[in-house]
Design a protein around this motif. Structure first.
Motif, short mmCIF file in Angstrom:
data_model
loop_
_atom_site.label_atom_id
_atom_site.label_comp_id
_atom_site.label_asym_id
_atom_site.label_seq_id
_atom_site.Cartn_x
_atom_site.Cartn_y
_atom_site.Cartn_z
N HIS A 83 0.87 -1.19 0.00
CA HIS A 83 0.00 0.00 0.00
C HIS A 83 0.90 1.23 0.00
CE1 HIS A 83 1.18 -0.61 4.16
NE2 HIS A 83 0.99 0.68 4.36
N ASP A 118 1.37 5.02 2.08
CA ASP A 118 0.92 5.67 3.31
C ASP A 118 0.20 6.98 3.00
OD1 ASP A 118 1.74 3.70 4.98
OD2 ASP A 118 3.38 4.81 5.92
N GLN A 145 8.77 8.36 4.14
CA GLN A 145 8.60 7.66 5.41
C GLN A 145 9.99 7.47 5.97
OE1 GLN A 145 7.10 4.26 3.06
NE2 GLN A 145 5.91 3.93 4.90
N HIS A 200 4.73 -0.17 -0.08
CA HIS A 200 5.41 -0.96 0.94
C HIS A 200 4.42 -1.84 1.70
CE1 HIS A 200 3.81 2.46 3.09
NE2 HIS A 200 3.80 1.69 4.16
N ARG A 238 8.05 5.02 13.17
CA ARG A 238 7.86 5.56 11.82
C ARG A 238 7.36 6.99 11.86
NH1 ARG A 238 2.67 4.63 9.12
NH2 ARG A 238 2.40 6.55 10.30
FE LIG Z 1 2.29 1.80 5.69
#
Ligand SMILES: [Fe+2]
Length: 278
Positions: free
Chosen positions: A96, A98, A109, A245, A260
């Motif tokens: 997917h 983010d 990220q 990712h 994250r």
């Molecule tokens: Fe993610």
């Protein structure tokens, strides 16, 4: 001294510390950013670790404005005892991007591995470079994907949102072709907690399976796919507009702990796919 790095597979590069005392801020940031823009995935390994979470966010702020979530700047990715969502489980997470359900889509990220899951415990973070995947795709696949839109709806602790996104689109600022795709979880996987709703527009329903299979084959091709095995202390930067990712399952109870942060572009990208967000 110019930055020393080595390729890791077909996606991304590894920059290793010269000594355990070397800090990340000692790396020339414009040079590192140029490397990131060219390679889309950086693994920074062996550098002096962040002792506190604030030190990590201060480093991330060097890259741009941090996106604020209801929980703050940092998502603590740790397995929960009774998770209400697959993110906090030890199960896999499908590919997917983010921010697909958020008002703004982050550009970068940044992950910090506080504790690796341990050898043979699984839990690799998966990355697929969709620009390479599209560039390598056959005419048949390109024709199959053209005009298809993914319709995704997801309700979890931090939002209830719906997004509709074309599979094939352009990078928001650089103009090259990328793909946006939220991979459906494996069929019949009752262990997958909090299944998102998804469907695909622009193709007959009878062709959906063929479509998802062609996406899987393209996105997991070793020519554009990399699975990162975490070492404690690793810092990984990923280009969220170009890559997708996910995560491989890991052994429940293993000490996997990642932090994250989402860094916004300048200006921040307003989510072009959001139908509603609550
Ligand atoms: Fe993610």
């Amino acid at each position: 001294m110019s930055l020393q790095y080595s390729k890791i597979g077909s996606v991304g590069v590894l920059v290793e510390a010269q000594s355990a005392q070397q800090s990340l801020v000692s790396l020339d940031l414009p040079e590192l950013r140029a490397l990131f823009e060219r390679e889309h995935l950086l693994v920074l390994r062996g550098f002096r670790s962040f002792e506190r979470v604030d030190a990590f966010t201060e480093y991330c702020e060097l890259w741009g404005e941090i996106s604020l979530w209801p929980f703050g700047k940092v998502l603590e990715l740790v397995e929960q005892k009774q998770p209400e969502d697959h993110i906090f489980d030890s199960n896999y997470v499908p590919l997917h991007w983010d921010g697909m359900y958020r008002p703004e889509v982050p550009e970068i990220q940044i992950f910090h591995c506080v504790s690796a899951p341990g050898e043979n415990a699984g839990g690799r973070t998966t990355f697929s470079n969709t620009a390479i995947a599209y560039a390598r795709a056959s005419e048949t696949d390109r024709a199959r994907w053209a005009g298809v839109r993914g319709v995704y709806e997801r309700k979890m602790e931090f939002y209830h949102s719906k997004s509709v996104a074309p599979i094939v689109t352009k990078h928001p600022t650089r103009g090259y072709t990328v793909m946006r795709y939220c991979e459906p979880p494996k069929e019949g996987d009752s262990a997958f907690i909090n299944h998102p709703l998804f469907s695909f527009e622009g193709i007959p329903e009878s062709e959906t399976r063929e479509f998802t299979q062609s996406m899987k084959k393209a996105l997991y091709d070793p020519a554009n796919f990399y699975a990162h095995e975490w070492k404690t202390g690793d810092v990984v930067l990923s280009d969220n507009h170009t890559l997708l990712h996910g995560r491989e399952a890991f052994v429940s109870g293993s000490p996997r702990h990642l932090r994250r942060v989402h860094v916004l572009g300048k200006p921040a990208l307003k989510n072009p796919h959001l139908e509603f967000h609550q």
